[in-house]
Design an enzyme around this catalytic site. Structure first.
Site, PDB file in Angstrom:
ATOM      1  N   THR A  30       0.844  -1.195   0.000  1.00 58.31           N
ATOM      2  CA  THR A  30       0.000   0.000   0.000  1.00 58.31           C
ATOM      3  C   THR A  30       0.879   1.245   0.000  1.00 58.31           C
ATOM      4  O   THR A  30       1.990   1.202   0.517  1.00 58.31           O
ATOM      5  CB  THR A  30      -0.862  -0.050   1.275  1.00 58.31           C
ATOM      6  OG1 THR A  30      -1.752  -1.149   1.131  1.00 58.31           O
ATOM      7  CG2 THR A  30      -1.635   1.215   1.535  1.00 58.31           C
ATOM      8  N   ARG A  59     -14.703  -7.194  -0.159  1.00 61.09           N
ATOM      9  CA  ARG A  59     -13.963  -6.842   1.068  1.00 61.09           C
ATOM     10  C   ARG A  59     -13.343  -5.441   0.912  1.00 61.09           C
ATOM     11  O   ARG A  59     -12.710  -5.127  -0.079  1.00 61.09           O
ATOM     12  CB  ARG A  59     -12.864  -7.867   1.329  1.00 61.09           C
ATOM     13  CG  ARG A  59     -12.020  -7.587   2.590  1.00 61.09           C
ATOM     14  CD  ARG A  59     -10.744  -6.831   2.280  1.00 61.09           C
ATOM     15  NE  ARG A  59      -9.857  -6.730   3.438  1.00 61.09           N
ATOM     16  CZ  ARG A  59      -8.757  -5.974   3.470  1.00 61.09           C
ATOM     17  NH1 ARG A  59      -8.419  -5.254   2.421  1.00 61.09           N
ATOM     18  NH2 ARG A  59      -8.008  -5.931   4.535  1.00 61.09           N
ATOM     19  N   VAL A  60     -13.530  -4.636   1.920  1.00 65.99           N
ATOM     20  CA  VAL A  60     -12.901  -3.313   1.944  1.00 65.99           C
ATOM     21  C   VAL A  60     -12.027  -3.269   3.192  1.00 65.99           C
ATOM     22  O   VAL A  60     -12.458  -3.674   4.271  1.00 65.99           O
ATOM     23  CB  VAL A  60     -13.973  -2.196   1.989  1.00 65.99           C
ATOM     24  CG1 VAL A  60     -13.315  -0.832   2.140  1.00 65.99           C
ATOM     25  CG2 VAL A  60     -14.829  -2.228   0.721  1.00 65.99           C
ATOM     26  N   GLY A  61     -10.809  -2.798   3.031  1.00 70.85           N
ATOM     27  CA  GLY A  61      -9.885  -2.732   4.169  1.00 70.85           C
ATOM     28  C   GLY A  61      -9.906  -1.373   4.832  1.00 70.85           C
ATOM     29  O   GLY A  61     -10.853  -0.592   4.682  1.00 70.85           O
ATOM     30  N   THR A  65      -0.558   1.371   6.868  1.00 68.79           N
ATOM     31  CA  THR A  65      -0.415   0.205   5.988  1.00 68.79           C
ATOM     32  C   THR A  65      -0.268  -1.045   6.842  1.00 68.79           C
ATOM     33  O   THR A  65       0.415  -1.018   7.866  1.00 68.79           O
ATOM     34  CB  THR A  65       0.799   0.325   5.044  1.00 68.79           C
ATOM     35  OG1 THR A  65       0.958  -0.925   4.359  1.00 68.79           O
ATOM     36  CG2 THR A  65       2.084   0.661   5.765  1.00 68.79           C
ATOM     37  N   GLY A  66      -0.930  -2.106   6.426  1.00 65.44           N
ATOM     38  CA  GLY A  66      -0.816  -3.338   7.198  1.00 65.44           C
ATOM     39  C   GLY A  66      -2.094  -4.140   7.110  1.00 65.44           C
ATOM     40  O   GLY A  66      -2.901  -3.944   6.189  1.00 65.44           O
ATOM     41  N   GLY A  76      -5.408  -4.727   7.358  1.00 68.04           N
ATOM     42  CA  GLY A  76      -6.453  -3.713   7.470  1.00 68.04           C
ATOM     43  C   GLY A  76      -7.518  -3.962   8.513  1.00 68.04           C
ATOM     44  O   GLY A  76      -7.996  -3.022   9.165  1.00 68.04           O
TER      45      GLY A  76
END
Ligand code: ASP
Length: 339
Positions: free
Chosen positions: A204, A232-234, A255-256, A258
């Site tokens: 990301t 899916r949404v992070g 970032t990571g 989510g």
């Protein structure tokens, strides 16, 4: 003009320019901090050529954002400029080079936030918008809403003249190979679906910036996580989780993994600690990234910047692609953890 008048005129000029100089001296240094994802990035993971390519692109991105600030431009524009460079590069998991969903598609998320107005824009699950960060910006600037998703987001993009591309534009062979490997590994685990625990680094991208007027901004853009399921949404497009900016506290890009960033509302938590507990950006970021996040089982990192020009990188993974450029100092670029 008599000499005494001339002297008086010079004295007046000196007086008039003094506050301007003092203001400049007391102004916080223009700053831009970027990341290109945190993850399993131990030394040896990349060849020297690959490392050099990543570093060159990070430098290009940080310089693109800095050039905006240097000309007196706004932090929100600097954030967008830096992110566009990384979205256009196949090296990162954003825009071209995004990871694949379980169905073999690219679905992109992005968000942007202006610390001066505390206004924000975000998009989720777009598949035809070349630069999702530009779409997030258009949502912020040209609609009364904060977030658009999927078909509606793409309709809004077309209506606002954003560059649209075919699905194939986002595909890179490297990500496709990773996708196939992840799918195989997932099947072998007989449905115990933990794609995020595999050794795929995240990629990301994000930026935070501080301009000459003392305003901060943040933005994040991603393809999400390899093998993510339908719809899916992070955290990246979630204001307060993937990005946050408020001149009263700080600007953060995350970032990571989510799901953990969403549950902990990480970006806002860091800024709340700065605002209400009067912690430094480093203390607040370290608390969240080195305690709260791993305590729940999550991993990743953040970049944080306050309106005074204090910034920090915090990550609990073995590396994070990152760069910073601050007025009066040379740009710095790094990948691995500094021992
Ligand atoms: N946070 C992103 C997501 O969960 C992934 C990443 O940062 O690499 O979608």
């Amino acid at each position: 003009m008599r000499i005494s008048h001339l002297f008086a005129a010079f004295a007046a000029m000196a007086f008039l320019s003094a506050p301007a100089k003092a203001e400049e001296a007391s102004r916080a240094p223009i700053t831009i901090v970027i990341h290109g994802g945190a993850g399993a990035l131990a030394p040896g993971r990349y060849t020297p050529e690959e490392e050099a390519a990543y570093k060159a692109k990070l430098l290009e991105a940080v310089n693109a954002g800095y050039a905006v600030l240097e000309k007196g431009g706004r932090s929100i524009d600097a954030v967008e400029a830096a992110i566009v460079v990384m979205e256009d590069s196949p090296l990162f998991n954003a825009g071209k080079g995004a990871v694949f969903t379980r169905n073999g598609r690219n679905e992109l998320d992005a968000s942007i936030m202006d610390g001066k107005t505390v206004n924000a824009g975000a998009v989720a699950g777009v598949s035809h918008v070349k630069n999702p960060i530009k779409l997030a910006r258009a949502v912020m600037d040209e609609s009364p809403h904060v977030m658009f998703a999927r078909d509606g987001a793409e309709k809004f993009a077309r209506e606002h003249g954003l560059q649209m591309v075919s699905r194939r534009y986002f595909r890179t062979e490297r990500r496709w190979k990773e996708y196939k490997e992840a799918l195989k590994a997932d099947k072998e685990k007989k449905g115990a679906s933990l794609p995020y625990a595999y050794d795929w680094k995240f990629g990301t991208v994000g930026a935070v910036a501080l301009d000459r007027d003392g305003n901060i901004a943040a933005g994040t853009s991603t393809g999400g996580m390899t093998l993510k399921r339908y719809g899916r949404v992070g955290d990246s497009p979630i204001i307060g989780a993937g990005a946050f900016a408020d001149n009263r506290s700080c600007a953060v890009s995350s970032t990571g993994w989510g799901e953990y960033f969403m549950r902990l509302v990480i970006a806002r938590d860091i800024c709340a600690q700065v605002e209400y507990a009067h912690k430094s950006v480093k203390e607040a970021a370290d608390d969240v990234i080195h305690h709260r996040l791993p305590d729940l089982g999550g991993d990743g990192g953040v970049i944080v910047l306050d309106p005074h020009g204090n910034y920090t990188f915090a990550f609990n993974t073995s590396g994070m692609f990152r760069a910073v450029r601050q007025e009066g100092a040379e740009p710095q670029v790094a990948i691995y953890e500094e021992k």
